[in-house]
Scaffold this motif. Sequence first.
Motif, PDB file in Angstrom:
ATOM      1  N   GLY A  95     103.650 -56.162  82.385  1.00 22.78           N
ATOM      2  CA  GLY A  95     104.468 -57.249  82.908  1.00 22.78           C
ATOM      3  C   GLY A  95     105.950 -56.928  82.821  1.00 22.78           C
ATOM      4  O   GLY A  95     106.717 -57.185  83.760  1.00 22.78           O
ATOM      5  N   THR A 141     105.484 -60.851  79.665  1.00 22.56           N
ATOM      6  CA  THR A 141     104.612 -61.947  79.259  1.00 22.56           C
ATOM      7  C   THR A 141     104.449 -61.990  77.748  1.00 22.56           C
ATOM      8  O   THR A 141     104.624 -60.974  77.063  1.00 22.56           O
ATOM      9  CB  THR A 141     103.220 -61.814  79.908  1.00 22.56           C
ATOM     10  OG1 THR A 141     102.652 -60.545  79.538  1.00 22.56           O
ATOM     11  CG2 THR A 141     103.311 -61.907  81.420  1.00 22.56           C
ATOM     12  N   CYS A 181     105.819 -67.889  90.266  1.00 21.13           N
ATOM     13  CA  CYS A 181     106.886 -68.387  89.390  1.00 21.13           C
ATOM     14  C   CYS A 181     107.728 -69.444  90.089  1.00 21.13           C
ATOM     15  O   CYS A 181     108.100 -70.463  89.482  1.00 21.13           O
ATOM     16  CB  CYS A 181     107.767 -67.229  88.927  1.00 21.13           C
ATOM     17  SG  CYS A 181     106.967 -66.122  87.739  1.00 21.13           S
ATOM     18  N   ALA A 210     101.644 -68.811  83.968  1.00 20.83           N
ATOM     19  CA  ALA A 210     100.762 -68.050  83.088  1.00 20.83           C
ATOM     20  C   ALA A 210      99.501 -67.616  83.805  1.00 20.83           C
ATOM     21  O   ALA A 210      98.929 -68.380  84.598  1.00 20.83           O
ATOM     22  CB  ALA A 210     100.396 -68.876  81.861  1.00 20.83           C
ATOM     23  N   ASN A 211      99.083 -66.414  83.496  1.00 21.97           N
ATOM     24  CA  ASN A 211      97.760 -65.954  83.924  1.00 21.97           C
ATOM     25  C   ASN A 211      96.796 -66.154  82.770  1.00 21.97           C
ATOM     26  O   ASN A 211      97.061 -65.741  81.643  1.00 21.97           O
ATOM     27  CB  ASN A 211      97.803 -64.478  84.316  1.00 21.97           C
ATOM     28  CG  ASN A 211      96.466 -63.995  84.863  1.00 21.97           C
ATOM     29  OD1 ASN A 211      96.224 -64.080  86.059  1.00 21.97           O
ATOM     30  ND2 ASN A 211      95.596 -63.485  84.003  1.00 21.97           N
ATOM     31  N   GLU A 242      98.516 -65.067  79.362  1.00 24.73           N
ATOM     32  CA  GLU A 242      99.756 -64.311  79.522  1.00 24.73           C
ATOM     33  C   GLU A 242     100.817 -65.174  80.207  1.00 24.73           C
ATOM     34  O   GLU A 242     100.982 -65.122  81.415  1.00 24.73           O
ATOM     35  CB  GLU A 242      99.515 -63.060  80.358  1.00 24.73           C
ATOM     36  CG  GLU A 242      98.497 -62.102  79.780  1.00 24.73           C
ATOM     37  CD  GLU A 242      98.221 -60.948  80.728  1.00 24.73           C
ATOM     38  OE1 GLU A 242      98.615 -59.818  80.426  1.00 24.73           O
ATOM     39  OE2 GLU A 242      97.616 -61.196  81.791  1.00 24.73           O
ATOM     40  N   PRO A 243     101.559 -65.975  79.439  1.00 27.99           N
ATOM     41  CA  PRO A 243     102.638 -66.749  80.045  1.00 27.99           C
ATOM     42  C   PRO A 243     103.904 -65.913  80.242  1.00 27.99           C
ATOM     43  O   PRO A 243     104.274 -65.123  79.375  1.00 27.99           O
ATOM     44  CB  PRO A 243     102.878 -67.872  79.023  1.00 27.99           C
ATOM     45  CG  PRO A 243     102.475 -67.269  77.718  1.00 27.99           C
ATOM     46  CD  PRO A 243     101.347 -66.318  78.019  1.00 27.99           C
ATOM     47  N   HIS A 244     104.510 -66.087  81.396  1.00 21.95           N
ATOM     48  CA  HIS A 244     105.851 -65.544  81.651  1.00 21.95           C
ATOM     49  C   HIS A 244     106.790 -66.737  81.694  1.00 21.95           C
ATOM     50  O   HIS A 244     106.625 -67.647  82.518  1.00 21.95           O
ATOM     51  CB  HIS A 244     105.906 -64.791  82.979  1.00 21.95           C
ATOM     52  CG  HIS A 244     107.302 -64.491  83.433  1.00 21.95           C
ATOM     53  ND1 HIS A 244     108.113 -63.572  82.796  1.00 21.95           N
ATOM     54  CD2 HIS A 244     108.054 -65.017  84.450  1.00 21.95           C
ATOM     55  CE1 HIS A 244     109.291 -63.537  83.400  1.00 21.95           C
ATOM     56  NE2 HIS A 244     109.287 -64.395  84.401  1.00 21.95           N
ATOM     57  N   GLY A 272     107.238 -72.057  82.580  1.00 24.45           N
ATOM     58  CA  GLY A 272     106.710 -70.743  82.873  1.00 24.45           C
ATOM     59  C   GLY A 272     105.512 -70.784  83.802  1.00 24.45           C
ATOM     60  O   GLY A 272     105.041 -71.844  84.206  1.00 24.45           O
ATOM     61  N   ASN A 299     101.653 -62.338  75.312  1.00 29.72           N
ATOM     62  CA  ASN A 299     100.195 -62.255  75.305  1.00 29.72           C
ATOM     63  C   ASN A 299      99.597 -62.987  74.101  1.00 29.72           C
ATOM     64  O   ASN A 299      99.983 -62.735  72.957  1.00 29.72           O
ATOM     65  CB  ASN A 299      99.743 -60.798  75.288  1.00 29.72           C
ATOM     66  CG  ASN A 299     100.273 -60.022  76.485  1.00 29.72           C
ATOM     67  OD1 ASN A 299     100.555 -60.603  77.525  1.00 29.72           O
ATOM     68  ND2 ASN A 299     100.419 -58.715  76.327  1.00 29.72           N
ATOM     69  N   ARG A 335      92.541 -60.443  84.203  1.00 31.09           N
ATOM     70  CA  ARG A 335      93.465 -59.571  84.929  1.00 31.09           C
ATOM     71  C   ARG A 335      92.713 -58.575  85.824  1.00 31.09           C
ATOM     72  O   ARG A 335      92.672 -57.376  85.542  1.00 31.09           O
ATOM     73  CB  ARG A 335      94.364 -58.815  83.951  1.00 31.09           C
ATOM     74  CG  ARG A 335      95.019 -59.694  82.903  1.00 31.09           C
ATOM     75  CD  ARG A 335      95.966 -58.906  82.027  1.00 31.09           C
ATOM     76  NE  ARG A 335      95.310 -57.750  81.420  1.00 31.09           N
ATOM     77  CZ  ARG A 335      95.960 -56.761  80.812  1.00 31.09           C
ATOM     78  NH1 ARG A 335      97.274 -56.788  80.729  1.00 31.09           N
ATOM     79  NH2 ARG A 335      95.308 -55.744  80.283  1.00 31.09           N
TER      80      ARG A 335
END
Length: 310
Positions: free
Chosen positions: A201, A208, A299, A240-241, A256-258, A238, A210, A245
């Motif tokens: 990322g 991200t 995003c 997040a996935n 996995e938040p960004h 944020g 994790n 993946r």
Amino acid sequence: MIRLDNRHPIPEALRGGVIALGNFDGFHQGHQAVVGEAIQWARAEGRPAIVATFDPHPMRLFQPATEPFRLTTLDQRQELFGQAGADAMLVLHFDKAMAAMSASEWVEKELAGHLGAAGVVTGEDFTFGRGRGGNPQVLREIGARFGLSGRTVGPVSDAEGIISSSRIRAALKAGDCQAAAHLLTRPFAIRGVVQHGDKLGRAIGFPTANIDLGPYLRPRYGIYAVTGRLPDGRVVPGAANLGVRPHFDPPKELLEPHFLDFSGDLYGLEIEVAFHHFLRPEAKFDSLEALTAQIALDCEKARKVLAEVA
């Protein structure tokens, strides 16, 4: 907010309290009604209000292969019970010895003996003791011999029916964050320690944080608009996935938040990620460039969604 353990003595100042007894996983509207009744009763009589919760969940003993289903951790429940006004949380460690106790033993040893409880509040459908031989009526009948009173609180309903943890789990598995938040009275949130990852990322411009999903229920895999509560109390928006993946090999289940407009080192710190809106399912892209372009769109959509709910 004090955390008590049923394997250790109870402080004298907390004996003679009113106990809200149940699993209370998620602490949804129905749970809040049971705990609220116990707190009101305790305050009226000048007694401590204690919320008793089972850990591990009894299902873990009877059906150990069950997939993860928890809606809250003990730490989250402790905070929620404290915010509701309880004086302490009692952790009932559910093991083979506790499961083997009869309803009568359970009332005599745990509630009357160990806790010295004056009152117990449960939901109408609460069962306890070996073979689920105890219920609220049994609790009142046995408890009367020890000066222990019991009250029950009926289910809480909305237009769709009785509010339950099962409904919340179903909503989350469908990606319906809004329905889950309605039932919980707050967004569903996963709390965990930020781990070091493969830095992919960061390499594509979207670092991200994790987090392992641990015992939590797995909501629908996909991309979500989220907020993160950081250790210093800040709440940041944020995207997040949550999933495995599929673009990367080998697959690895993670949250996995960004966080938008955020820079800083979160490794090793505990954060809480709240789920506000499901944006799209997970997908595998033809190229890293295509994935990067989609993340940018995710995003931006998350930013707009979160601005609307703020």
